[in-house]
Design a protein around this motif. Structure first.
Motif, PDB file in Angstrom:
ATOM      1  N   ASN A   1      42.939  19.266  37.849  1.00  0.00           N
ATOM      2  CA  ASN A   1      43.629  19.284  36.556  1.00  0.00           C
ATOM      3  C   ASN A   1      45.031  18.694  36.701  1.00  0.00           C
ATOM      4  OD1 ASN A   1      44.006  20.475  33.721  1.00  0.00           O
ATOM      5  ND2 ASN A   1      45.774  21.292  34.847  1.00  0.00           N
ATOM      6  N   ASP A   2      45.500  18.023  35.668  1.00  0.00           N
ATOM      7  CA  ASP A   2      46.894  17.595  35.650  1.00  0.00           C
ATOM      8  C   ASP A   2      47.334  17.500  34.194  1.00  0.00           C
ATOM      9  OD1 ASP A   2      48.851  16.257  37.966  1.00  0.00           O
ATOM     10  OD2 ASP A   2      49.365  15.695  35.905  1.00  0.00           O
ATOM     11  N   ALA A   3      48.568  17.952  33.937  1.00  0.00           N
ATOM     12  CA  ALA A   3      49.035  17.997  32.557  1.00  0.00           C
ATOM     13  C   ALA A   3      49.438  16.629  32.025  1.00  0.00           C
ATOM     14  CB  ALA A   3      50.227  18.945  32.454  1.00  0.00           C
TER      15      ALA A   3
ATOM     16  N   SER B   1      48.971  10.354  31.511  1.00  0.00           N
ATOM     17  CA  SER B   1      49.074   9.031  32.142  1.00  0.00           C
ATOM     18  C   SER B   1      48.705   9.080  33.620  1.00  0.00           C
ATOM     19  CB  SER B   1      50.495   8.490  31.986  1.00  0.00           C
ATOM     20  OG  SER B   1      51.378   9.345  32.669  1.00  0.00           O
ATOM     21  N   ARG B   2      48.573  10.275  34.192  1.00  0.00           N
ATOM     22  CA  ARG B   2      48.251  10.385  35.622  1.00  0.00           C
ATOM     23  C   ARG B   2      46.772  10.706  35.863  1.00  0.00           C
ATOM     24  NH1 ARG B   2      52.598  10.991  39.209  1.00  0.00           N
ATOM     25  NH2 ARG B   2      51.549  12.583  40.439  1.00  0.00           N
ATOM     26  N   LEU B   3      45.999  10.843  34.778  1.00  0.00           N
ATOM     27  CA  LEU B   3      44.592  11.223  34.969  1.00  0.00           C
ATOM     28  C   LEU B   3      43.745  10.070  35.496  1.00  0.00           C
ATOM     29  CD1 LEU B   3      43.951  13.545  31.893  1.00  0.00           C
ATOM     30  CD2 LEU B   3      44.470  14.177  34.249  1.00  0.00           C
TER      31      LEU B   3
ATOM     32  N   SER C   1      47.806  21.785  30.516  1.00  0.00           N
ATOM     33  CA  SER C   1      48.905  22.395  31.246  1.00  0.00           C
ATOM     34  C   SER C   1      48.292  23.530  32.070  1.00  0.00           C
ATOM     35  CB  SER C   1      49.960  22.942  30.296  1.00  0.00           C
ATOM     36  OG  SER C   1      50.917  23.628  31.081  1.00  0.00           O
ATOM     37  N   GLY C   2      48.788  23.686  33.289  1.00  0.00           N
ATOM     38  CA  GLY C   2      48.229  24.706  34.182  1.00  0.00           C
ATOM     39  C   GLY C   2      48.306  26.106  33.589  1.00  0.00           C
ATOM     40  N   ASP C   3      49.215  26.334  32.641  1.00  0.00           N
ATOM     41  CA  ASP C   3      49.355  27.664  32.025  1.00  0.00           C
ATOM     42  C   ASP C   3      48.065  28.117  31.358  1.00  0.00           C
ATOM     43  OD1 ASP C   3      52.594  27.858  31.795  1.00  0.00           O
ATOM     44  OD2 ASP C   3      51.860  25.832  31.420  1.00  0.00           O
TER      45      ASP C   3
ATOM     46  N   LEU D   1      48.102  25.390  43.860  1.00  0.00           N
ATOM     47  CA  LEU D   1      49.202  24.939  42.994  1.00  0.00           C
ATOM     48  C   LEU D   1      50.155  24.122  43.860  1.00  0.00           C
ATOM     49  CD1 LEU D   1      50.944  24.762  40.479  1.00  0.00           C
ATOM     50  CD2 LEU D   1      51.998  26.934  41.122  1.00  0.00           C
ATOM     51  N   ASP D   2      49.977  22.808  43.804  1.00  0.00           N
ATOM     52  CA  ASP D   2      50.886  21.887  44.493  1.00  0.00           C
ATOM     53  C   ASP D   2      51.882  21.480  43.406  1.00  0.00           C
ATOM     54  OD1 ASP D   2      51.767  20.246  46.625  1.00  0.00           O
ATOM     55  OD2 ASP D   2      50.752  18.533  45.721  1.00  0.00           O
ATOM     56  N   ALA D   3      52.957  22.242  43.333  1.00  0.00           N
ATOM     57  CA  ALA D   3      53.725  22.312  42.096  1.00  0.00           C
ATOM     58  C   ALA D   3      54.659  21.115  41.872  1.00  0.00           C
ATOM     59  CB  ALA D   3      54.548  23.591  42.120  1.00  0.00           C
TER      60      ALA D   3
ATOM     61  N   GLN E   1      61.472  27.902  37.264  1.00  0.00           N
ATOM     62  CA  GLN E   1      60.836  28.711  36.214  1.00  0.00           C
ATOM     63  C   GLN E   1      59.435  28.188  35.901  1.00  0.00           C
ATOM     64  OE1 GLN E   1      63.805  28.535  33.160  1.00  0.00           O
ATOM     65  NE2 GLN E   1      65.060  30.089  34.176  1.00  0.00           N
ATOM     66  N   ARG E   2      59.327  26.852  35.867  1.00  0.00           N
ATOM     67  CA  ARG E   2      58.005  26.284  35.581  1.00  0.00           C
ATOM     68  C   ARG E   2      57.015  26.639  36.701  1.00  0.00           C
ATOM     69  NH1 ARG E   2      56.448  20.010  34.974  1.00  0.00           N
ATOM     70  NH2 ARG E   2      58.658  19.808  34.593  1.00  0.00           N
ATOM     71  N   GLN E   3      57.495  26.568  37.934  1.00  0.00           N
ATOM     72  CA  GLN E   3      56.617  26.905  39.071  1.00  0.00           C
ATOM     73  C   GLN E   3      56.170  28.361  38.998  1.00  0.00           C
ATOM     74  OE1 GLN E   3      58.622  25.794  42.725  1.00  0.00           O
ATOM     75  NE2 GLN E   3      59.067  23.777  41.895  1.00  0.00           N
TER      76      GLN E   3
HETATM   77  C1  LIG Z   1      53.446  17.242  43.350  1.00  0.00           C
HETATM   78  S1  LIG Z   1      52.551  16.443  42.115  1.00  0.00           S
HETATM   79  C2  LIG Z   1      50.901  16.765  42.621  1.00  0.00           C
HETATM   80  C3  LIG Z   1      50.420  15.932  43.778  1.00  0.00           C
HETATM   81  C4  LIG Z   1      48.955  16.138  44.044  1.00  0.00           C
HETATM   82  N1  LIG Z   1      48.655  17.535  44.250  1.00  0.00           N
HETATM   83  C5  LIG Z   1      48.454  15.332  45.231  1.00  0.00           C
HETATM   84  O1  LIG Z   1      48.336  15.875  46.325  1.00  0.00           O
HETATM   85  O2  LIG Z   1      48.126  14.144  45.067  1.00  0.00           O
HETATM   86  C6  LIG Z   1      52.744  17.512  40.760  1.00  0.00           C
HETATM   87  C7  LIG Z   1      51.880  17.197  39.563  1.00  0.00           C
HETATM   88  O3  LIG Z   1      52.069  18.246  38.612  1.00  0.00           O
HETATM   89  C8  LIG Z   1      51.817  17.725  37.334  1.00  0.00           C
HETATM   90  N2  LIG Z   1      52.325  18.704  36.350  1.00  0.00           N
HETATM   91  C9  LIG Z   1      53.582  18.847  35.876  1.00  0.00           C
HETATM   92  N3  LIG Z   1      53.629  19.900  35.033  1.00  0.00           N
HETATM   93  C10 LIG Z   1      52.401  20.429  34.993  1.00  0.00           C
HETATM   94  C11 LIG Z   1      51.797  21.522  34.298  1.00  0.00           C
HETATM   95  N4  LIG Z   1      52.511  22.302  33.465  1.00  0.00           N
HETATM   96  N5  LIG Z   1      50.481  21.767  34.471  1.00  0.00           N
HETATM   97  C12 LIG Z   1      49.739  20.986  35.294  1.00  0.00           C
HETATM   98  N6  LIG Z   1      50.248  19.936  35.968  1.00  0.00           N
HETATM   99  C13 LIG Z   1      51.559  19.665  35.822  1.00  0.00           C
HETATM  100  C14 LIG Z   1      52.498  16.369  37.372  1.00  0.00           C
HETATM  101  O4  LIG Z   1      51.969  15.509  36.384  1.00  0.00           O
HETATM  102  C15 LIG Z   1      52.205  15.915  38.807  1.00  0.00           C
HETATM  103  O5  LIG Z   1      51.083  15.073  38.830  1.00  0.00           O
END
Ligand SMILES: C[S@@+](CC[C@H](N)C(=O)[O-])C[C@H]1O[C@@H](n2cnc3c(N)ncnc32)[C@H](O)[C@@H]1O
Length: 493
Positions: free
Chosen positions: A155-157, A160-162, A183-185, A200-202, A230-232
């Protein structure tokens, strides 16, 4: 021959950004530690790669690659499939094997979080969420470690990164995966106690104290750092809700800012002291890199030291932080309705027994590939939309059939007027096993083929308009071609 370093070193961070960062970390490191960090920052960081165990024999692949391309390699100590390339005459991204998805280029430190999961304590076919997954390096690692037999939701929020995530997973040949764009929430509320493991690779401040191409150093304000922390915490709380009791969570960042890393874990421990515990890192990793007890002002929960804090000068990597948590009890709170869409709206229809037999027997006759065993072992079923046939994870259909997704499973191939053509990505995954319809491209044409040219040839022992798998002189998958009069025409992905 003069050897080039594998990674062109980026311009150093502007002096004031560098100095600010070092000033912040000086009290945590002491004078000697700071001197070691500065010395380490001047050394080039070797590139690293992780082998794809679905496509190569990990015991043989690295020596074959090193021999073919003149690499000097050394193991990533905490990742059995990870290798650092210390020297290489040419960029390691420019090989047939990389194009064929036989390895993924990834910093050694980024191989740590997925290695932290203790898979022996998870079900044989685990259901895993990669909450912030793009571009997908760690998702491919999760797929490897779970044998591609469970389900990984990537999953990714960021919409443009999907697409990047999709390309990475396809190139890896991952089948038991789904890509979603929430969103991960959402997951904690809509899918409580559903997953066996969550990564969670935040999103973080990326203050890893080691400038590389993918992580340039930049100034970060205190309020931005607070916002990220806070987001993390919100995402980590969602991960804790989404995992079942007994399930595992890995929280990781590529920053060394204690306001994020230890600060976030500390807050979680204060909020849910009875529902979560931080685990000691597995001994097999052989790493001693404890988290901080305090950031100099704030004293953290004592278990926060069980996290792993990779300082560049002690680990020889980029700065990185990771911890594994276990959920030990449920959390209070109401579940909410997940997004829903009837599965029929996807336009996918399951192949019936007769269609499956015809397709499977055809693949066996043409290429010597046994799709029946693969589907059974991996718990996949075949579904068709238009002419396209996909392998789709059973676990997705059992648990998430109503959840709208960005992409699901792996494209196996297309029905064409000239028969069923396996897809590029499916064929690449099984290229080592293909027994017929193979064309070995002459070495001198390899670069022209990679540049998109058809291969001029006549009189080949293949049926006209049939599909062939094209290999290079070392037997590496180069793509698919169609046999036409006077040439092998390249088939695009
Ligand atoms: C550190 S990168 C992830 C790298 C990835 N895990 C990898 O190993 O290739 C953090 C990602 O979190 C996404 N992101 C930011 N806010 C988010 C949210 N609320 N929920 C889910 N993803 C989110 C960003 O778009 C970004 O792609």
């Amino acid at each position: 021959m003069t050897r080039k370093k594998t990674r062109p070193q980026p311009a150093p961070a502007p002096k004031d950004v560098q100095t600010d960062a070092l000033t912040r970390y000086a009290p945590l490191l002491g004078e000697a530690g700071l001197a070691c960090l500065v010395a380490e920052q001047a050394r080039p960081l070797p590139q690293a790669l992780r082998l794809n165990p679905f496509k190569v024999d990990p015991g043989q692949a690295i020596s074959a690659l090193a021999g073919r391309y003149g690499w000097q390699v050394s193991r990533v100590p905490f990742c059995p499939l990870g290798w650092q390339v210390l020297e290489s005459p040419a960029p390691i991204s420019q090989t047939s094997e990389h194009r064929a998805g036989q390895y993924y280029i990834q910093d050694a430190a980024s191989m740590l979080p997925v290695e932290l999961f203790d898979l022996e304590k998870l079900p044989e076919r685990p259901v895993i969420l990669d909450m912030a997954a793009s571009p997908g390096g760690k998702t491919t690692h999760l797929v490897d470690r779970s044998g591609d037999v469970g389900l990984v939701i990537a999953n990714d929020a960021s919409p443009s990164r999907l697409q990047a995530l999709r390309i990475v997973l396809q190139n890896w040949g991952a089948a038991n995966t789904a890509i979603t764009g929430y969103s991960g929430d959402l997951f904690g509320q809509a899918f409580p106690e559903t997953f066996d493991a969550v990564l969670l690779d935040a999103p973080c401040s990326m203050e890893n104290l080691r400038t590389t191409e993918s992580h340039p150093m930049r100034p970060i304000s205190a309020s931005e750092r607070r916002g990220l922390a806070q987001r993390q915490l919100r995402l980590l709380e969602s991960a804790l809700r989404a995992v079942r009791p007994g399930g595992q969570i890995v929280y990781s960042t590529c920053t060394l800012a204690p306001e994020e890393d230890e600060g976030v874990l500390d807050e979680l421990m204060q909020m849910y002291p009875l529902a979560v515990q931080i685990e000691r890192p597995p001994q097999r990793l052989g790493i001693q890199a404890p988290g901080l007890e305090s950031d100099g002002v704030r004293q953290f929960h004592p278990d926060v030291t069980l996290a792993l804090r990779l300082w560049p000068h002690t680990a020889g990597t980029s700065g990185f932080f990771a911890a594994r948590l276990t959920k030990i009890d449920s959390l209070p709170g109401e579940a909410s309705q997940p997004p829903q869409r009837p599965f029929e709206k996807t336009g996918l229809a399951r192949l019936d027994t007769g269609e499956l037999e015809t397709l499977g027997n055809g693949l066996m006759d043409s290429f010597g590939l046994d799709i029946f065993s693969w589907l059974e072992e991996q718990m996949l079923t075949l579904w068709q939309r238009g002419n396209d046939v996909y392998a789709i994870p059973d676990q997705y259909m059992n648990l998430f059939a109503g959840l709208p997704y960005h992409s699901l499973g792996l494209l196996v191939g297309q029905h064409t007027p000239d028969g069923f053509y396996p897809s590029h990505d499916w064929l690449a995954r099984f290229s080592y096993a293909v027994q017929s319809q193979v064309f070995d491209l002459p070495a001198e044409f390899r670069l022209r083929w990679l540049g998109g040219e058809d291969f001029p040839v006549d009189g080949l022992p293949f049926t006209a308009r049939s599909m062939v798998m094209v290999r290079d002189e070392a037997g590496c998958f180069l793509g698919r071609g169609r046999v036409l009069p006077g040439r092998i025409k390249q088939l695009r992905r």
